[in-house]
Design a protein around this motif. Structure first.
Motif, PDB file in Angstrom:
ATOM      1  N   ASP A 293      52.868-125.371  -9.802  1.00 39.82           N
ATOM      2  CA  ASP A 293      53.174-124.086  -9.180  1.00 39.82           C
ATOM      3  C   ASP A 293      53.285-124.344  -7.679  1.00 39.82           C
ATOM      4  O   ASP A 293      52.357-124.091  -6.919  1.00 39.82           O
ATOM      5  CB  ASP A 293      52.064-123.076  -9.498  1.00 39.82           C
ATOM      6  CG  ASP A 293      52.243-121.748  -8.778  1.00 39.82           C
ATOM      7  OD1 ASP A 293      53.342-121.493  -8.245  1.00 39.82           O
ATOM      8  OD2 ASP A 293      51.267-120.977  -8.741  1.00 39.82           O
TER       9      ASP A 293
ATOM     10  N   ASN B 227      54.923-122.971  -5.181  1.00 42.63           N
ATOM     11  CA  ASN B 227      54.854-121.876  -4.209  1.00 42.63           C
ATOM     12  C   ASN B 227      53.593-121.018  -4.379  1.00 42.63           C
ATOM     13  O   ASN B 227      53.434-120.008  -3.696  1.00 42.63           O
ATOM     14  CB  ASN B 227      56.118-121.010  -4.287  1.00 42.63           C
ATOM     15  CG  ASN B 227      56.284-120.326  -5.631  1.00 42.63           C
ATOM     16  OD1 ASN B 227      55.394-120.330  -6.471  1.00 42.63           O
ATOM     17  ND2 ASN B 227      57.459-119.747  -5.839  1.00 42.63           N
ATOM     18  N   ARG B 228      52.710-121.413  -5.289  1.00 40.79           N
ATOM     19  CA  ARG B 228      51.404-120.772  -5.489  1.00 40.79           C
ATOM     20  C   ARG B 228      51.481-119.274  -5.816  1.00 40.79           C
ATOM     21  O   ARG B 228      50.640-118.496  -5.390  1.00 40.79           O
ATOM     22  CB  ARG B 228      50.490-120.984  -4.269  1.00 40.79           C
ATOM     23  CG  ARG B 228      50.232-122.430  -3.938  1.00 40.79           C
ATOM     24  CD  ARG B 228      49.409-123.080  -5.038  1.00 40.79           C
ATOM     25  NE  ARG B 228      49.081-124.458  -4.728  1.00 40.79           N
ATOM     26  CZ  ARG B 228      49.452-125.484  -5.474  1.00 40.79           C
ATOM     27  NH1 ARG B 228      50.178-125.317  -6.551  1.00 40.79           N
ATOM     28  NH2 ARG B 228      49.093-126.712  -5.154  1.00 40.79           N
ATOM     29  N   ASP B 229      52.472-118.906  -6.641  1.00 44.74           N
ATOM     30  CA  ASP B 229      52.577-117.500  -7.053  1.00 44.74           C
ATOM     31  C   ASP B 229      51.981-117.249  -8.434  1.00 44.74           C
ATOM     32  O   ASP B 229      52.078-116.156  -8.977  1.00 44.74           O
ATOM     33  CB  ASP B 229      54.035-117.039  -7.017  1.00 44.74           C
ATOM     34  CG  ASP B 229      54.911-117.726  -8.047  1.00 44.74           C
ATOM     35  OD1 ASP B 229      54.441-118.682  -8.724  1.00 44.74           O
ATOM     36  OD2 ASP B 229      56.084-117.332  -8.182  1.00 44.74           O
ATOM     37  N   GLY B 230      51.358-118.273  -9.012  1.00 46.30           N
ATOM     38  CA  GLY B 230      50.740-118.120 -10.323  1.00 46.30           C
ATOM     39  C   GLY B 230      51.645-118.475 -11.486  1.00 46.30           C
ATOM     40  O   GLY B 230      51.225-118.415 -12.633  1.00 46.30           O
ATOM     41  N   GLN B 231      52.895-118.821 -11.206  1.00 37.32           N
ATOM     42  CA  GLN B 231      53.862-119.198 -12.233  1.00 37.32           C
ATOM     43  C   GLN B 231      54.360-120.609 -11.950  1.00 37.32           C
ATOM     44  O   GLN B 231      54.733-120.926 -10.818  1.00 37.32           O
ATOM     45  CB  GLN B 231      55.069-118.246 -12.229  1.00 37.32           C
ATOM     46  CG  GLN B 231      54.713-116.816 -12.525  1.00 37.32           C
ATOM     47  CD  GLN B 231      54.286-116.619 -13.962  1.00 37.32           C
ATOM     48  OE1 GLN B 231      55.020-116.939 -14.874  1.00 37.32           O
ATOM     49  NE2 GLN B 231      53.083-116.109 -14.153  1.00 37.32           N
TER      50      GLN B 231
ATOM     51  N   ASP C  87      56.742-123.631 -11.486  1.00 35.19           N
ATOM     52  CA  ASP C  87      58.142-123.666 -11.061  1.00 35.19           C
ATOM     53  C   ASP C  87      58.732-125.075 -11.063  1.00 35.19           C
ATOM     54  O   ASP C  87      59.893-125.252 -10.741  1.00 35.19           O
ATOM     55  CB  ASP C  87      58.322-123.022  -9.680  1.00 35.19           C
ATOM     56  CG  ASP C  87      57.285-123.467  -8.675  1.00 35.19           C
ATOM     57  OD1 ASP C  87      56.989-124.678  -8.599  1.00 35.19           O
ATOM     58  OD2 ASP C  87      56.763-122.601  -7.972  1.00 35.19           O
TER      59      ASP C  87
END
Length: 181
Positions: free
Chosen positions: A109, A111-115, A117
């Motif tokens: 993840d 970009n550390r948005d919880g999803q 990538d």
């Protein structure tokens, strides 16, 4: 929300799943084979069917087509998921001389948005890999009949070293072999 009484669609399986006789029959005695099963639900629908404790919630981190059949995973100190992705388990037992279809993935993840990538293939060509654990600056992977050690020596998130640590686990029943490192 999916009603519990709503019948879910089924499909013919590409490979029948074995079932085994119960005791007093001898261990690993084949019984009938399952030829139909429920069609996999989309992730969002599956999450709706989960029962959680109060104040708990769940959301997906990585889903198809980014990943396939994940059989085991662990997390590294950088917050990345390392996962065994299998296409071969449990029915496609290959000789050591034949390259398998299982892989070790690093799922990130960035970009550390919880999803998740980004997916990086750390190691591939495995057959019936079932478990993994970090050890001694690398990764141990259970793949009967072997316990294999992988190491990235140049920091590119690809296994540069592959070494069989020891061998001897049975493969005649893929459900009853080495797992859970």
């Amino acid at each position: 929300r999916v009603a519990a009484s709503t019948p879910l669609p089924t499909m013919d399986l590409p490979e029948p799943l074995p079932t085994y006789k119960r005791p007093p029959a001898a261990w690993n005695t084949l019984d009938t084979r399952i030829t139909r099963a429920q069609v996999a639900l989309p992730t969002a629908q599956s999450l709706q069917l989960m029962t959680l404790r109060p104040r708990f919630n769940v959301k997906s981190f990585a889903v198809e087509p980014m990943i396939g059949n994940i059989i085991d995973f662990t997390w590294d100190a950088r917050g990345r998921m390392w996962a065994v992705e299998t296409q071969d388990y449990p029915n496609n037992v290959l000789p050591d001389s034949v390259r398998g279809n299982d892989r070790i993935l690093i799922i990130d993840d960035g970009n550390r948005d919880g999803q998740a990538d980004r997916v990086t293939v750390f190691a591939d060509g495995l057959n019936l890999a079932t478990s993994l654990a970090f050890a001694n600056g690398g990764l141990m992977v259970a793949q009967a009949p072997h316990m294999i050690f992988f190491r990235d020596t140049n920091g590119d998130d690809k296994a540069d070293e592959r070494k069989i640590l020891f061998t001897g686990f049975p493969r005649n029943d893929t459900h009853g072999s080495v797992s859970n490192l």
